[in-house]
Write an enzyme that holds these catalytic residues in place. Structure first.
Site, mmCIF file in Angstrom:
data_model
loop_
_atom_site.group_PDB
_atom_site.id
_atom_site.type_symbol
_atom_site.label_atom_id
_atom_site.label_comp_id
_atom_site.label_asym_id
_atom_site.label_seq_id
_atom_site.Cartn_x
_atom_site.Cartn_y
_atom_site.Cartn_z
ATOM 1 N N ASP A 75 25.012 -7.329 22.415
ATOM 2 C CA ASP A 75 23.838 -6.489 22.646
ATOM 3 C C ASP A 75 24.092 -5.760 23.963
ATOM 4 O O ASP A 75 23.820 -6.287 25.034
ATOM 5 C CB ASP A 75 22.578 -7.344 22.734
ATOM 6 C CG ASP A 75 21.335 -6.510 22.991
ATOM 7 O OD1 ASP A 75 21.322 -5.314 22.629
ATOM 8 O OD2 ASP A 75 20.369 -7.046 23.562
ATOM 9 N N GLU A 82 24.735 -3.907 18.354
ATOM 10 C CA GLU A 82 23.474 -3.231 18.082
ATOM 11 C C GLU A 82 23.716 -1.740 17.920
ATOM 12 O O GLU A 82 24.400 -1.119 18.722
ATOM 13 C CB GLU A 82 22.483 -3.487 19.217
ATOM 14 C CG GLU A 82 21.099 -2.971 18.912
ATOM 15 C CD GLU A 82 20.091 -3.372 19.971
ATOM 16 O OE1 GLU A 82 19.538 -4.473 19.854
ATOM 17 O OE2 GLU A 82 19.899 -2.577 20.899
ATOM 18 N N ASP A 133 18.375 -11.858 26.577
ATOM 19 C CA ASP A 133 19.407 -10.859 26.279
ATOM 20 C C ASP A 133 20.607 -11.536 25.619
ATOM 21 O O ASP A 133 21.230 -10.966 24.723
ATOM 22 C CB ASP A 133 19.844 -10.138 27.556
ATOM 23 C CG ASP A 133 18.724 -9.302 28.145
ATOM 24 O OD1 ASP A 133 18.377 -8.285 27.526
ATOM 25 O OD2 ASP A 133 18.194 -9.683 29.197
#
Length: 185
Positions: free
Chosen positions: A9, A69, A143
């Protein structure tokens, strides 16, 4: 057959990542962490750190696949541009090492993990804990769980396309072929 999947991510303040090992359709957590970048002033240096960290993860774990992502629309154009650059350098590291890359929209990841495309980060982390049979979640930062969620989403969607918005690349030539408007001549 064993398969290693890295989920990333990317972000310009925090890059979350997770690595899973799949053996006989069973997932095990290998690694979960985040790269903290918010103390670096230079955007270019942040991008270098993202590239270097992604390359180090690939060289350490030798993944069979990388899930990342996919860029999504944001109201703040500058934020969207910075995020796109972060995604691009992480993808470049994967492409450099010829690791197949698949992109997933955030809603698709949440749907794959929780069954709800609008799930909170806490709900995603809770479900990851259950799916991976963890007594405690190994990190306090969400995260990192987003990166792990990408890897798990990729595993859950392997062989299917019902939940995934799959865009896969196996090298520079495949990326250029699939994205002619992103490449200038």
């Amino acid at each position: 057959m064993e398969k290693i999947i890295i989920g990333i991510d990317p972000g310009t303040n925090v890059m979350g990542y997770g690595v899973i090992r799949v053996l006989n359709k069973k997932m095990d957590l290998v690694c979960i962490d985040e790269l903290i970048l918010n103390k670096i002033d230079s955007h270019a240096l942040k991008l270098k750190k993202i590239f270097d960290k992604t390359l180090a993860l690939i060289d350490t774990y030798h993944p069979d696949e990388l899930a990342i992502e996919e860029p999504f629309y944001a109201k703040n154009v500058q934020s969207m541009l910075k995020l796109g650059r972060a995604q691009g350098v992480a993808m470049s590291a994967g492409l450099l090492r010829e690791v197949p890359i698949t992109e997933y929209l955030p809603k698709k990841v949440k749907m794959a993990i929780t069954g709800n495309g609008n799930a909170s980060k806490e709900q995603v982390a809770g479900m990851l804990k259950t799916l991976l049979k963890l007594k405690e979640f190994p990190t306090k930062y969400l995260d990192a769980s987003d990166g792990l969620a990408l890897a798990v989403c990729h595993f859950l969607n392997s062989g299917t396309s019902s939940l995934a918005n799959k865009k896969s690349y196996t090298g520079w030539e495949a990326f250029v072929k699939n994205n002619p408007k992103k490449v200038s001549k």
